[in-house]
Design a protein around this motif. Structure first.
Motif, PDB file in Angstrom:
ATOM      1  N   ASP A 102      -9.996   2.105 -15.208  1.00 57.00           N
ATOM      2  CA  ASP A 102      -8.794   2.970 -15.099  1.00 57.00           C
ATOM      3  C   ASP A 102      -8.509   2.811 -13.530  1.00 57.00           C
ATOM      4  OD1 ASP A 102      -8.982   3.647 -17.679  1.00 57.00           O
ATOM      5  OD2 ASP A 102      -9.830   5.571 -17.425  1.00 57.00           O
ATOM      6  N   ALA A 103      -9.399   2.970 -12.543  1.00 59.14           N
ATOM      7  CA  ALA A 103      -8.992   3.030 -11.149  1.00 59.14           C
ATOM      8  C   ALA A 103      -8.748   1.756 -10.625  1.00 59.14           C
ATOM      9  CB  ALA A 103     -10.224   3.689 -10.461  1.00 59.14           C
TER      10      ALA A 103
ATOM     11  N   GLY B 161     -12.948  -7.929  -6.057  1.00 59.39           N
ATOM     12  CA  GLY B 161     -11.928  -7.233  -5.574  1.00 59.39           C
ATOM     13  C   GLY B 161     -11.842  -6.927  -4.450  1.00 59.39           C
ATOM     14  N   VAL B 162     -12.763  -7.088  -3.660  1.00 61.45           N
ATOM     15  CA  VAL B 162     -12.945  -7.376  -2.119  1.00 61.45           C
ATOM     16  C   VAL B 162     -12.171  -8.491  -1.568  1.00 61.45           C
ATOM     17  CG1 VAL B 162     -14.646  -7.677  -0.116  1.00 61.45           C
ATOM     18  CG2 VAL B 162     -15.324  -5.942  -1.823  1.00 61.45           C
TER      19      VAL B 162
ATOM     20  N   PRO C 220     -13.316  -0.124  -7.916  1.00 62.39           N
ATOM     21  CA  PRO C 220     -12.180  -0.571  -7.126  1.00 62.39           C
ATOM     22  C   PRO C 220     -12.542  -0.652  -5.685  1.00 62.39           C
ATOM     23  CG  PRO C 220     -12.338   1.797  -7.961  1.00 62.39           C
ATOM     24  CD  PRO C 220     -13.333   0.974  -8.740  1.00 62.39           C
ATOM     25  N   TYR C 221     -11.677  -1.238  -4.968  1.00 61.25           N
ATOM     26  CA  TYR C 221     -12.130  -1.810  -3.781  1.00 61.25           C
ATOM     27  C   TYR C 221     -12.022  -0.486  -2.638  1.00 61.25           C
ATOM     28  CZ  TYR C 221     -11.499  -3.247   1.236  1.00 61.25           C
ATOM     29  OH  TYR C 221     -11.591  -3.404   2.438  1.00 61.25           O
TER      30      TYR C 221
ATOM     31  N   VAL D  70      -6.352  -1.055  -0.454  1.00 60.65           N
ATOM     32  CA  VAL D  70      -6.069  -2.430  -0.543  1.00 60.65           C
ATOM     33  C   VAL D  70      -4.977  -2.763   0.771  1.00 60.65           C
ATOM     34  CG1 VAL D  70      -5.026  -4.338  -1.908  1.00 60.65           C
ATOM     35  CG2 VAL D  70      -6.714  -2.575  -2.873  1.00 60.65           C
ATOM     36  N   ASP D  71      -3.804  -1.837   0.583  1.00 58.88           N
ATOM     37  CA  ASP D  71      -2.893  -2.241   1.568  1.00 58.88           C
ATOM     38  C   ASP D  71      -3.334  -2.369   2.944  1.00 58.88           C
ATOM     39  OD1 ASP D  71      -0.866  -2.119  -0.272  1.00 58.88           O
ATOM     40  OD2 ASP D  71      -0.310  -0.255  -0.190  1.00 58.88           O
TER      41      ASP D  71
END
Length: 371
Positions: free
Chosen positions: A237-238, A158-159, A178-179, A207-208
């Motif tokens: 879910d996240a 994810g990173v 999640p990242y 992420v953005d």
């Protein structure tokens, strides 16, 4: 309250004991992987191993970057998941970044260290250097690069998707997190338990802000066992919410189906492409889902490499576009879901735990981090 250092020592001991059986085969004797030397900037001090099948055409090959989980090695994960075997069959290359014990005593990628998860720094930069070297020195198609990983490796996948989105067409995150949601060990332990996860808009914003705007947005496949007591399913879910937000997709999925007996949800983008998907594996603890028997059998069970009757390797490769979807064993019943307002994930998950999960939870309880 027990000291955190004592808890982490207990956790390390439990993980090493679970991994011992899988490590009985000497790593150097049966490995199909070869070291990648001199791959440029390596601020994360990682090692790199590769598998490149013999070229079968003049076309450039796709590349799959595979990130192992804690206590694992590149060779051990490849033996379990079967990525190099699949590469032989379908003509793509595999890159395995490998953690070193000097960086992390449990061989976890440092997905919670701010320096290691930023663009241009630490382990993320090391992995980017490996990829650039593969593209330069091997016949790799730069438009067909993918990343996958388990647990800490899933979080690090994810990173990479967040910090270097221009490199990747798609990724698959298995039992990951999640990242950008943790930047310390204590936060990491909380997130693993599902505590303190941000709301959906904040997840997408993480992420953005990780890479320059305007590039491509990778497609993402999310895998998680509903009985995972180590990294709880709330993290899946996240992750789905994070990438659904980045892609600008609706809350309700476009398709819901059962694939090989497991729940599968799919979101499509405006062009009709599969942009985000999730597999929730019934009864599975913390590990990579495998299907090792039958005509399509692939991989080998071991600690955190779990027989599930469904192969995350095969289905991820299909999501990437490397192979056809494994439909022979999939009796999927599709249903268009009804629109729904946001609410907690409707699927309940089994309280069952693996032996390793019990040991880890005992260590967390000793530190007062888990009731």
């Amino acid at each position: 309250m027990a000291r955190l250092s004592e808890t982490l020592a207990q956790l390390a001991q439990a993980q090493r004991a679970a991994a011992a059986r899988f490590a009985e085969q000497p790593e150097g004797e049966d490995s199909r992987l070869r070291p990648l030397e001199s791959f440029g900037a390596n601020p994360g001090a990682l090692r790199a191993l590769t598998y490149v099948p013999e070229a079968t055409s003049d076309r450039r090959m796709p590349l799959v970057v595979v990130l192992h989980g804690c206590t694992q090695t590149a060779t051990g994960y490849d033996r379990g998941a079967g990525w190099s075997d699949l590469a032989d069959r379908h003509g793509f290359a595999v890159l395995y970044p490998e953690q070193q014990r000097a960086n992390n005593g449990n061989l976890c990628f440092n997905w919670f260290d701010a320096e290691d998860i930023r663009r241009g720094g630490g382990e993320a930069q090391s992995i980017r250097s490996m990829i650039a070297t593969m593209v330069r020195d091997v016949a790799i198609d730069p438009d067909r690069i993918y990343v996958t990983g388990l647990s800490a490796g899933g979080a690090m996948a994810g990173v990479m998707l967040a910090t270097y989105p221009e490199l990747f067409a798609a990724g698959a995150i298995i039992a990951g997190l999640p990242y950008g949601t943790a930047t310390s060990m204590s936060q990491a332990l909380d997130r693993m338990r599902g505590r303190g996860l941000p709301a959906d808009p904040a997840l997408a914003a993480l992420v953005d802000g990780a890479a320059p705007a305007g590039g491509r947005v990778p497609r993402v496949s999310v895998w998680h066992g509903d009985a995972d007591a180590t990294v709880v399913p709330a993290n899946a879910d996240a992750i789905v919410a994070q990438w659904r937000g980045v892609h600008g997709l609706a809350y309700a999925p476009d398709e819901v189906e059962q694939v090989e007996g497991h729940a599968h949800r799919l979101w499509r983008d405006a062009q009709g492409r599969a942009a985000v998907e999730e597999y929730r594996i019934r009864g599975l603890g913390h590990g990579t889902p495998l299907a090792t028997t039958g005509a399509d059998g692939l991989g080998q069970p071991g600690p955190h490499m779990l027989e599930a009757g469904i192969s995350s390797t095969l289905h991820s490769a299909a999501f990437f576009g490397l192979i056809e979807r494994p439909s022979a064993r999939a009796a999927a019943t599709r249903a268009k879901p009804k629109p729904a307002s946001p609410r907690p994930h409707p699927w309940s998950h089994s309280p069952g735990r693996s032996q390793v999960g019990d040991m880890i939870n005992g260590a967390l309880r000793a530190a007062g981090l888990l009731r």
